[in-house]
Design a protein around this motif. Structure first.
Motif, PDB file in Angstrom:
ATOM      1  N   GLU A  83      -4.813 -21.291   3.253  1.00 20.09           N
ATOM      2  CA  GLU A  83      -3.568 -20.513   3.241  1.00 20.09           C
ATOM      3  C   GLU A  83      -3.039 -20.330   1.826  1.00 20.09           C
ATOM      4  OE1 GLU A  83       0.965 -20.499   5.053  1.00 20.09           O
ATOM      5  OE2 GLU A  83      -0.478 -21.973   5.791  1.00 20.09           O
ATOM      6  N   THR A  84      -3.141 -21.348   1.008  1.00 19.07           N
ATOM      7  CA  THR A  84      -2.666 -21.238  -0.369  1.00 19.07           C
ATOM      8  C   THR A  84      -3.463 -20.190  -1.137  1.00 19.07           C
ATOM      9  OG1 THR A  84      -1.959 -23.552  -0.362  1.00 19.07           O
ATOM     10  CG2 THR A  84      -2.244 -22.499  -2.506  1.00 19.07           C
ATOM     11  N   GLU A  85      -4.774 -20.182  -0.948  1.00 18.98           N
ATOM     12  CA  GLU A  85      -5.609 -19.163  -1.600  1.00 18.98           C
ATOM     13  C   GLU A  85      -5.232 -17.770  -1.123  1.00 18.98           C
ATOM     14  OE1 GLU A  85      -9.646 -20.195  -0.868  1.00 18.98           O
ATOM     15  OE2 GLU A  85      -9.582 -22.019  -2.091  1.00 18.98           O
ATOM     16  N   ARG A  86      -4.972 -17.645   0.183  1.00 21.29           N
ATOM     17  CA  ARG A  86      -4.563 -16.345   0.713  1.00 21.29           C
ATOM     18  C   ARG A  86      -3.222 -15.911   0.132  1.00 21.29           C
ATOM     19  NH1 ARG A  86      -4.571 -15.968   7.038  1.00 21.29           N
ATOM     20  NH2 ARG A  86      -3.725 -13.926   6.441  1.00 21.29           N
ATOM     21  N   ALA A  87      -2.302 -16.848  -0.026  1.00 22.09           N
ATOM     22  CA  ALA A  87      -0.995 -16.508  -0.584  1.00 22.09           C
ATOM     23  C   ALA A  87      -1.129 -15.982  -2.014  1.00 22.09           C
ATOM     24  CB  ALA A  87      -0.076 -17.726  -0.538  1.00 22.09           C
ATOM     25  N   ILE A  88      -1.996 -16.613  -2.788  1.00 20.82           N
ATOM     26  CA  ILE A  88      -2.231 -16.145  -4.161  1.00 20.82           C
ATOM     27  C   ILE A  88      -2.817 -14.740  -4.138  1.00 20.82           C
ATOM     28  CG2 ILE A  88      -3.592 -16.543  -6.253  1.00 20.82           C
ATOM     29  CD1 ILE A  88      -3.379 -19.581  -5.578  1.00 20.82           C
ATOM     30  N   ASN A  89      -3.804 -14.520  -3.258  1.00 26.05           N
ATOM     31  CA  ASN A  89      -4.404 -13.196  -3.143  1.00 26.05           C
ATOM     32  C   ASN A  89      -3.378 -12.162  -2.679  1.00 26.05           C
ATOM     33  OD1 ASN A  89      -6.930 -14.156  -3.897  1.00 26.05           O
ATOM     34  ND2 ASN A  89      -7.583 -14.531  -1.802  1.00 26.05           N
ATOM     35  N   SER A  90      -2.478 -12.578  -1.798  1.00 23.22           N
ATOM     36  CA  SER A  90      -1.465 -11.653  -1.289  1.00 23.22           C
ATOM     37  C   SER A  90      -0.517 -11.207  -2.402  1.00 23.22           C
ATOM     38  CB  SER A  90      -0.674 -12.307  -0.150  1.00 23.22           C
ATOM     39  OG  SER A  90      -1.503 -12.539   0.968  1.00 23.22           O
ATOM     40  N   LEU A  91      -0.191 -12.118  -3.300  1.00 24.18           N
ATOM     41  CA  LEU A  91       0.657 -11.728  -4.442  1.00 24.18           C
ATOM     42  C   LEU A  91      -0.074 -10.746  -5.347  1.00 24.18           C
ATOM     43  CD1 LEU A  91       2.458 -15.032  -5.471  1.00 24.18           C
ATOM     44  CD2 LEU A  91       3.506 -12.946  -4.593  1.00 24.18           C
ATOM     45  N   GLU A  92      -1.364 -10.976  -5.539  1.00 29.06           N
ATOM     46  CA  GLU A  92      -2.150 -10.026  -6.338  1.00 29.06           C
ATOM     47  C   GLU A  92      -2.186  -8.660  -5.667  1.00 29.06           C
ATOM     48  OE1 GLU A  92      -5.817 -12.119  -6.629  1.00 29.06           O
ATOM     49  OE2 GLU A  92      -5.186 -13.342  -8.343  1.00 29.06           O
ATOM     50  N   LEU A  93      -2.225  -8.636  -4.342  1.00 24.39           N
ATOM     51  CA  LEU A  93      -2.201  -7.367  -3.623  1.00 24.39           C
ATOM     52  C   LEU A  93      -0.870  -6.647  -3.816  1.00 24.39           C
ATOM     53  CD1 LEU A  93      -3.883  -8.466  -0.267  1.00 24.39           C
ATOM     54  CD2 LEU A  93      -4.832  -6.868  -1.937  1.00 24.39           C
TER      55      LEU A  93
ATOM     56  N   VAL B  85       0.900  -6.692  -6.524  1.00 23.08           N
ATOM     57  CA  VAL B  85       0.802  -6.062  -7.843  1.00 23.08           C
ATOM     58  C   VAL B  85      -0.047  -4.795  -7.757  1.00 23.08           C
ATOM     59  CG1 VAL B  85       0.001  -6.349 -10.212  1.00 23.08           C
ATOM     60  CG2 VAL B  85       1.128  -8.251  -9.036  1.00 23.08           C
ATOM     61  N   GLN B  86      -1.188  -4.888  -7.059  1.00 22.65           N
ATOM     62  CA  GLN B  86      -2.064  -3.723  -6.922  1.00 22.65           C
ATOM     63  C   GLN B  86      -1.368  -2.583  -6.182  1.00 22.65           C
ATOM     64  OE1 GLN B  86      -5.737  -5.059  -5.150  1.00 22.65           O
ATOM     65  NE2 GLN B  86      -5.927  -6.769  -6.581  1.00 22.65           N
ATOM     66  N   ALA B  87      -0.540  -2.941  -5.184  1.00 25.66           N
ATOM     67  CA  ALA B  87       0.140  -1.916  -4.395  1.00 25.66           C
ATOM     68  C   ALA B  87       1.106  -1.097  -5.242  1.00 25.66           C
ATOM     69  CB  ALA B  87       0.882  -2.558  -3.223  1.00 25.66           C
ATOM     70  N   LEU B  88       1.603  -1.686  -6.328  1.00 27.13           N
ATOM     71  CA  LEU B  88       2.503  -0.932  -7.214  1.00 27.13           C
ATOM     72  C   LEU B  88       1.815   0.305  -7.793  1.00 27.13           C
ATOM     73  CD1 LEU B  88       4.206  -3.866  -9.142  1.00 27.13           C
ATOM     74  CD2 LEU B  88       5.335  -2.299  -7.564  1.00 27.13           C
ATOM     75  N   PHE B  89       0.516   0.210  -8.018  1.00 25.31           N
ATOM     76  CA  PHE B  89      -0.210   1.343  -8.581  1.00 25.31           C
ATOM     77  C   PHE B  89      -0.400   2.461  -7.558  1.00 25.31           C
ATOM     78  CE2 PHE B  89      -1.357  -2.228 -11.270  1.00 25.31           C
ATOM     79  CZ  PHE B  89      -1.314  -1.680 -12.538  1.00 25.31           C
ATOM     80  N   ASP B  90      -0.283   2.123  -6.275  1.00 26.27           N
ATOM     81  CA  ASP B  90      -0.477   3.119  -5.221  1.00 26.27           C
ATOM     82  C   ASP B  90       0.842   3.600  -4.630  1.00 26.27           C
ATOM     83  OD1 ASP B  90      -3.261   2.839  -5.429  1.00 26.27           O
ATOM     84  OD2 ASP B  90      -3.232   1.101  -4.082  1.00 26.27           O
ATOM     85  N   ASN B  91       1.947   3.107  -5.160  1.00 30.64           N
ATOM     86  CA  ASN B  91       3.236   3.360  -4.534  1.00 30.64           C
ATOM     87  C   ASN B  91       3.970   4.531  -5.178  1.00 30.64           C
ATOM     88  OD1 ASN B  91       4.967   2.556  -2.420  1.00 30.64           O
ATOM     89  ND2 ASN B  91       6.376   1.631  -3.878  1.00 30.64           N
ATOM     90  N   GLY B  92       3.232   5.463  -5.723  1.00 34.06           N
ATOM     91  CA  GLY B  92       3.869   6.614  -6.350  1.00 34.06           C
ATOM     92  C   GLY B  92       4.109   7.745  -5.376  1.00 34.06           C
TER      93      GLY B  92
ATOM     94  N   THR C 198       4.085  -1.998  11.125  1.00 29.41           N
ATOM     95  CA  THR C 198       2.760  -2.427  10.695  1.00 29.41           C
ATOM     96  C   THR C 198       2.868  -3.371   9.514  1.00 29.41           C
ATOM     97  OG1 THR C 198       1.818  -0.324  11.417  1.00 29.41           O
ATOM     98  CG2 THR C 198       0.493  -1.645   9.902  1.00 29.41           C
ATOM     99  N   GLY C 199       2.267  -4.568   9.670  1.00 23.54           N
ATOM    100  CA  GLY C 199       2.218  -5.519   8.580  1.00 23.54           C
ATOM    101  C   GLY C 199       1.001  -5.282   7.704  1.00 23.54           C
ATOM    102  N   GLY C 200       0.813  -6.194   6.736  1.00 20.48           N
ATOM    103  CA  GLY C 200      -0.194  -5.997   5.701  1.00 20.48           C
ATOM    104  C   GLY C 200       0.539  -5.605   4.430  1.00 20.48           C
ATOM    105  N   ILE C 201       0.124  -6.148   3.307  1.00 13.27           N
ATOM    106  CA  ILE C 201       0.910  -6.042   2.076  1.00 13.27           C
ATOM    107  C   ILE C 201       1.325  -4.606   1.759  1.00 13.27           C
ATOM    108  CG2 ILE C 201       0.848  -6.337  -0.439  1.00 13.27           C
ATOM    109  CD1 ILE C 201       1.240  -8.946   1.071  1.00 13.27           C
ATOM    110  N   GLY C 202       0.370  -3.692   1.648  1.00 14.80           N
ATOM    111  CA  GLY C 202       0.719  -2.325   1.271  1.00 14.80           C
ATOM    112  C   GLY C 202       1.567  -1.628   2.305  1.00 14.80           C
ATOM    113  N   TYR C 203       1.341  -1.926   3.578  1.00 11.87           N
ATOM    114  CA  TYR C 203       2.091  -1.276   4.657  1.00 11.87           C
ATOM    115  C   TYR C 203       3.533  -1.778   4.688  1.00 11.87           C
ATOM    116  CZ  TYR C 203      -2.648  -0.066   5.959  1.00 11.87           C
ATOM    117  OH  TYR C 203      -3.933   0.411   5.936  1.00 11.87           O
ATOM    118  N   THR C 204       3.711  -3.069   4.474  1.00 12.83           N
ATOM    119  CA  THR C 204       5.063  -3.622   4.427  1.00 12.83           C
ATOM    120  C   THR C 204       5.823  -3.069   3.232  1.00 12.83           C
ATOM    121  OG1 THR C 204       4.352  -5.661   5.517  1.00 12.83           O
ATOM    122  CG2 THR C 204       6.393  -5.753   4.257  1.00 12.83           C
ATOM    123  N   MET C 205       5.150  -2.969   2.108  1.00 11.10           N
ATOM    124  CA  MET C 205       5.800  -2.424   0.913  1.00 11.10           C
ATOM    125  C   MET C 205       6.234  -0.981   1.147  1.00 11.10           C
ATOM    126  SD  MET C 205       4.364  -2.687  -2.935  1.00 11.10           S
ATOM    127  CE  MET C 205       5.161  -1.899  -4.322  1.00 11.10           C
ATOM    128  N   ALA C 206       5.410  -0.201   1.837  1.00 10.04           N
ATOM    129  CA  ALA C 206       5.785   1.180   2.142  1.00 10.04           C
ATOM    130  C   ALA C 206       7.014   1.227   3.037  1.00 10.04           C
ATOM    131  CB  ALA C 206       4.616   1.906   2.803  1.00 10.04           C
TER     132      ALA C 206
END
Length: 386
Positions: free
Chosen positions: A7-17, A19-26, A362-370
């Motif tokens: 879970e800790t590894e997933r949490a770290i990866n989720s934070l990286e996601l 950051v990546q989602a910021l590039f797609d959030n235009g 819908t959950g998932g990092i990019g979907y929640t951010m949207a």
């Protein structure tokens, strides 16, 4: 301990996601000159934060669930209040402290452990623009009914995930996958394997093999690296699981493995064969270490039985035949249908959504951010220029 590290590894990866989602959030340009009505104009969209977010989280993944709610909010530019489950607040507090140490202003993300009555006041406050709730369906749908007009909401509840096993499928690999999907976190997962449909003429052998493997699972202290099925979150949950299993057996279901409580917070990994269709284990999320087996003679009947409850999240089919895979993908109720994999599979960038009474949004990092942003459009009229 093993699950905590994952879970800790997933949490770290989720934070990286995040950051990546910021590039797609235009935004994007919207063509205006497709008809005479739009002539002389240009238009484009851009994203704005929706405004304050309140997030209420669950106990079963006390770090990664928090990251899935708080990370997108911070990335989208939304201030957020986060209420963890009462039983598991420390991971949330640590994560919020890390954000503050990294430079996020304290007012931007507040750790808000509180009683449920206080949480309801936060959720229903008219200043809140978005509510993210992970937890029981009864609580989530009740809170939704009390939201102020205009407040958006995402609900993630659970289900009683179905798995259809096609005929002539090699049992060993299927059972290994079901063990992972059914007893990971002791079944305390919203998409945990719960209802497994097996051809009637293969059921006895399947039951025997699954029952023997389940009986051999190591149940112990979760800090022990050998533990395969640990405790439930509180004694009351053991009481509930025990009563549901007893009801199913009294109604005609047969125990193939387990069925006993092992202490205040431990229940044996359990397999029940052909419990009644009206039993709680057949219709509601058990959220414990229990798998139910049902025999079927016709694939469409199995699909109908799998779909015949008011919950739908993730479903699965094990098959060697593309025709069966396609039929199940098309007909099984659920936002995701997995082929030759268990229902608890998830990666943090995929869409993750409960249907019917299992959730909303819908959950998932990019979907929640949207969801936590508003796409605003600017339309510029140049036709009035001299």
């Amino acid at each position: 301990m093993v699950d905590a590290r994952v879970e800790t590894e997933r949490a770290i990866n989720s934070l990286e996601l995040c950051v990546q989602a910021l590039f797609d959030n235009g935004g994007r340009e919207i063509p205006m000159d497709l008809t005479q009505a739009g002539a002389g104009r240009t238009a484009y969209t851009f994203c704005e934060p929706i405004a304050p977010v309140v997030a209420i989280s669950a106990f079963n993944h006390p770090l990664n669930l928090i990251v899935h709610q708080v990370g997108p909010a911070v990335a989208a530019g939304c201030p957020v209040l986060i209420k963890p489950a009462l039983e598991t607040p420390l991971s949330c507090r640590s994560f919020v402290n890390i954000l503050h140490e990294a430079g996020l202003p304290e007012a931007w993300c507040r750790f808000a452990p509180c009683a449920n009555q206080t949480a309801e006041k936060m959720v229903t406050d008219r200043r809140m623009a978005f509510v993210s709730f992970i937890g029981s369906a009864n609580v989530g749908w009740t809170l939704r009914s009390k939201l102020a007009p205009g407040t958006r909401v995402a609900l993630e509840h659970g289900g009683a995930a179905p798995v259809i096993v096609d005929r002539d499928v090699e049992c060993k690999s299927v059972i290994a996958s079901l063990l992972k999907g059914g007893f990971y976190h002791s079944g305390q997962v919203c998409v945990s394997v719960q209802r497994v449909f097996v051809p009637t003429d293969e059921l006895a052998d399947f039951e025997d093999q699954l029952g023997r493997r389940v009986a051999s699972l190591i149940g112990s202290d979760p800090a022990d690296l050998r533990t395969e099925c640990g405790p439930l979150i509180r004694p009351a949950e053991v009481d509930r699981v025990e009563s549901w299993v007893a009801e199913a057996v009294k109604g005609g279901g047969t125990l193939s493995a387990g069925g006993r409580r092992l202490g205040d917070t431990m229940f044996e990994p359990t397999v029940i064969v052909n419990p009644p269709s009206e039993a709680k284990v057949s219709r509601q999320e058990i959220f414990g270490p229990v798998i139910c087996l049902y025999g079927y003679n016709d694939l469409d009947d199995a699909i109908a039985q799998a779909n015949g409850i008011p919950y739908a999240f993730q479903a699965a089919v094990f098959t060697n035949r593309m025709s069966v895979a396609k039929r199940c993908i098309e007909m099984l109720a659920g936002s995701t249908v997995l082929v030759n994999d268990h229902t608890a599979f998830r990666v943090d960038w995929m869409p993750f959504a409960g249907l019917k009474q299992s959730g909303l949004g819908t959950g998932g990092i990019g979907y929640t951010m949207a969801d936590m942003t508003v796409r605003k459009m600017a339309v510029l009229n140049w036709s009035h220029q001299a």
